[in-house]
Design an enzyme around this catalytic site. Structure first.
Site, PDB file in Angstrom:
ATOM      1  CG  HIS A 278     -15.578  22.308 -12.804  1.00 25.81           C
ATOM      2  ND1 HIS A 278     -16.907  22.354 -13.436  1.00 25.81           N
ATOM      3  CD2 HIS A 278     -15.769  23.372 -12.190  1.00 25.81           C
ATOM      4  CE1 HIS A 278     -16.484  24.549 -13.039  1.00 25.81           C
ATOM      5  NE2 HIS A 278     -15.602  24.503 -12.145  1.00 25.81           N
TER       6      HIS A 278
ATOM      7  CD  GLU B  12     -24.948  23.516 -13.698  1.00 22.01           C
ATOM      8  OE1 GLU B  12     -25.150  23.153 -12.683  1.00 22.01           O
ATOM      9  OE2 GLU B  12     -24.220  22.702 -14.012  1.00 22.01           O
TER      10      GLU B  12
END
Length: 489
Positions: free
Chosen positions: A131, A388
């Protein structure tokens, strides 16, 4: 100032829009570039352990670097690594010889961890993330002789492992940091890492750190976690007010998300809506349009705050305040009536989850579409927005099926958990007000199979199937033929 806000307008747009769906043949070299290399994972939580297990099963040499104090205290990371027979050492003993160092510690620890790692890493080594928050939302400069890459599986670590064991994988974003590609080999290393976790089987997007962070934060705050949490609490409370057994209400919600979103994996929103009768489909469509209308401003505010960096600034301030807001929200969630609902030992048939969950279907449709639309309006490409919003949703729903919201919040990242609570605080009163006026047949009992108007049904079907997320979804799902089905709870 964060890294993103140091970029000029053109650079911001270029990085937000970076997105390329990679072809299978690009992974023909498999993970050869990492064979016989020393790979050290820093941290052994959910992502750290499960990625490491997959990579070891893919033939790579994996060890874990933990802080000396963690080793002395034999904390959970040490237990995770040693129980699975991995080599464990402190930073000083493992990092200097590592060819690839993968930082999978919690986001809030990244600044201090990376500062230590840089002092120990050898020249021309690779530093990996799953991330990009630390790179994008903080002004983190990495030594120029270190190549910085990212492999971001689009799900919690537990599901990375479960999908791998099924012989499949999870959709994954990979990226090379623009400021750090010392050897010009960053992309090849990232591809090999993604191959080793099984991501190549489900589809890989070549992205940027910026695009991954901005889309990831939006997805997890809204539909993936925030909307699921809000809807779980509101729907359970509504079921109780309409005299449903608390155990039945809890089970319908806990396992309903997993059962209903299973259809998303195989046929998107179209298939999910097709699981309803014609009259129920039309009702769910109308409810979803209403939900989108009153939720739009909230979704847009979250996206705006993510793009500007306002969200990150507030969360980082909460870190400095020893997670005061996060811990308060976590305590509140733990003590909600849904989390405390009793077990229910009677079986609920698969179709009943749909027939008695018209509102749940409507919430999912509205949240997916609204999250996707808001990302697109902000410059994020359709493939990234799909991953997402819709793609990751069944994997998050799986965690709720295990131990309700507690499990979801434990396995998602600290950043996702904070964003989830932040969204839910605002969304809860809005959704609660809306469900006051719904019909009993929208949740908890079935709508009679009445006759419907052919033209109305045709128009509803057309609008569902021609939404942009369904068009890009059909393309991306064609890559994902080997997904395994769940066992209905």
């Amino acid at each position: 100032m964060n890294y993103f806000n140091t970029l000029n307008f053109r650079q911001k747009i270029n990085q937000i829009k970076k997105c390329r769906f990679m072809e299978k043949k690009e992974f023909n070299k498999k993970n050869e570039i990492l064979k016989n290399k020393k790979i050290v994972i820093v941290g052994c939580g959910s992502q750290g352990l499960n990625q490491g297990l997959n990579m070891r099963d893919s033939g790579l040499n994996i060890s874990y670097a933990l802080r000396k104090n963690s080793i002395l205290k034999k904390n959970q990371s040490w237990i995770n690594a040693t129980k699975n027979n991995f080599l464990v050492g402190d930073y000083e003993s493992l990092i200097p010889n590592a060819d690839l160092v993968i930082n999978l510690t919690p986001d809030k620890q990244h600044s201090n961890v990376v500062k230590e790692l840089q002092k120990l890493m050898k020249k021309d080594a690779c530093l990996g993330y799953s991330h990009g928050f630390n790179i994008v939302e903080k002004l983190r400069n990495i030594r120029k002789d270190i190549t910085v890459i990212m492999v971001a599986p689009k799900c919690p670590g537990t599901e990375v492992r479960e999908e791998y064991k099924r012989g499949f994988g999870v959709g994954t974003l990979i990226a090379v940091h623009n400021e750090n590609d010392y050897s010009n080999m960053g992309l090849e290393v990232a591809k090999a890492w993604a191959f080793s976790t099984g991501g190549h089987r489900a589809g890989v997007l070549e992205s940027s750190f910026v695009a991954e962070v901005k889309s990831d934060l939006m997805g997890e705050q809204t539909i993936l976690c925030g909307m699921l949490q809000t809807a779980s609490l509101v729907c359970y409370e509504k079921l109780i007010t309409t005299q449903n057994h608390p155990g039945y209400a809890g089970k319908l919600i806990q396992f309903g998300w997993e059962t209903i979103t299973e259809s998303l994996k195989h046929g998107g929103i179209t298939l999910m809506m097709d699981r309803l009768s014609n009259s129920s489909k039309i009702r769910a469509f109308k409810l979803s349009q209403e939900i989108k209308e009153f939720s739009q401003n909230l979704f847009q505010k979250h996206m705006d705050d993510i793009i500007s960096g306002d969200f990150s600034s507030k969360m980082i301030q909460d870190w400095k305040n020893k997670d005061q807001n996060l811990l308060n929200w976590r305590y509140k969630t733990k003590n909600t009536s849904f989390e405390q609902s009793p077990d229910y030992d009677k079986k609920i048939l698969e179709q009943e989850y749909y027939d008695h969950g018209i509102l749940m279907v409507a919430i999912l449709k509205a949240g997916i579409e609204l999250s996707f639309e808001t990302m697109i309006q902000s410059g994020i490409m359709e493939e990234s927005a799909y991953y997402e919003s819709l793609h990751e949703l069944p994997l998050i729903a799986n965690t709720i099926a295990r131990k309700k919201l507690y499990e979801m919040n434990m396995v998602i990242s600290d950043t996702a958990e904070y964003g989830n609570y932040l969204f839910s605080e605002s969304a809860y009163p809005i959704l609660k007000e809306f469900v006051k006026n719904i019909n009993n047949t929208d949740l908890g009992s079935a709508l009679p199979r009445n006759s419907v108007n052919n033209i109305e049904l045709y128009n509803v079907n057309t609008m569902i199937r021609n939404h942009p997320i369904e068009i890009i979804g059909r393309k991306l799902r064609s890559y994902m033929k080997n997904m395994k089905t769940i066992i209905v709870g």
